[in-house]
Scaffold this active site. Structure first.
Site: not given
Ligand code: FE
Ligand code: FE
Ligand code: ZN
Length: 276
Positions: A37, A67, A70, A107, A142, A176, A179, A211, A224, A226, A256
């Site tokens: 975050r 990573h 996000y 991202h 990504e 991904d 994705h 991914h 999106d 997973h 993931e």
């Protein structure tokens, strides 16, 4: 050689991540460079890194796929959010050099109504400000599902970003599977065709990591969500074809999937048993 692992918690440092990866049967992993975050990154511990580098070398790890948080939006409309994204990425890339030669995945961003063209230009602007000649880290864009105003929902959008970056040799792509499926690329029935299109637009030499996720939703759903390997709309057989594909088989594969370590260990064992 199959390089596979899962996205793991970075709260206990590099050595702990490396050890947990080995326990899970993995030989690469992903982790958030800081709280997903956002916020300040924890200080790196030099002895932790030294011990990790030794463990990594002893166990022939593949490249790690770090990573970015996000919440980092390089094409936010508000300038202070773009300042945060720039500072976060610059700081992360400086920290990544303590474990040289790995990948830093992010991202691309959400254009929040400004349009894709403005979005790609703003993303490229930040990359032009933070990429350094002497860095050993490769920054990966990504492939995105196209939820909301996400940029990177098509190979063309990713190509447009790369085309506007001066040090484009520092850039690669992380594909991904959830994705691209949610974005409308049919990797179940036409993996060869999707990779041929990737090659035509981006060049397969740009593809640096995968991914590996199943998806809860249908082709082109732009959702999106997973799913565990084999439990979703992509399915085990299609994902087995992904890890064995000649264009992909030597890349690091990162799970993931919604799991705990026991679940990831099972998925890694299953995929290893299907790797030819
Ligand atoms: Fe991601
Ligand atoms: Fe991903
Ligand atoms: Zn996702």
């Amino acid at each position: 050689m199959l390089y596979i692992g899962n996205h793991t918690s970075s709260s206990k440092g590099y050595l702990a991540m490396g050890r947990q990866t080995l326990k899970n049967g993995g030989n690469t992993f992903a982790f958030f460079t800081r709280n997903p975050r956002g916020g300040k990154a924890k200080d790196l511990n030099p002895s932790d890194i030294q011990e990790f580098l030794a463990l990594e070398a002893d166990n022939n790890f593949g490249r790690l796929v770090a990573h970015a948080p996000y919440t980092m939006n390089c094409c936010a409309a508000k300038e202070d959010l773009r300042d945060f994204a720039r500072e976060t990425m610059a700081d992360d890339l400086r920290r990544m050099e303590f474990t040289p030669g790995n990948y830093y995945n992010f991202h691309p961003g959400s254009h929040v109504g400004q349009g894709v063209e403005t979005g790609t230009a703003k993303i490229a602007e930040i990359l032009n400000q933070v990429l350094r000649e002497d860095q050993t880290t490769t920054v990966l864009l990504e492939t995105m599902a196209g939820k909301g105003s996400e940029v990177g929902r098509s190979f063309e959008e990713l190509k447009s970003i790369i085309d506007q970056v001066e040090r484009e040799e520092k850039l690669g792509i992380c594909l991904d599977t959830c994705h691209v499926w949610d974005a409308g690329y049919d990797i179940v029935n036409n993996l060869d065709g999707v990779l041929a299109e990737f090659d035509r637009i981006l060049g397969l030499d740009r593809l640096k990591a995968v991914h590996l996720n199943d998806s809860m939703n249908d082709l082109g759903s732009h959702k999106d969500r997973h799913e565990k390997i084999g439990m979703g709309k992509i399915g085990l057989e299609a994902l087995v074809r992904v890890i064995n594909h000649p264009a992909l088989r030597n890349l690091p594969f990162i799970l993931e999937t919604p799991n705990d370590d026991e679940g990831w260990a099972k998925e890694i064992a299953l995929l290893r048993s299907r790797y030819q």
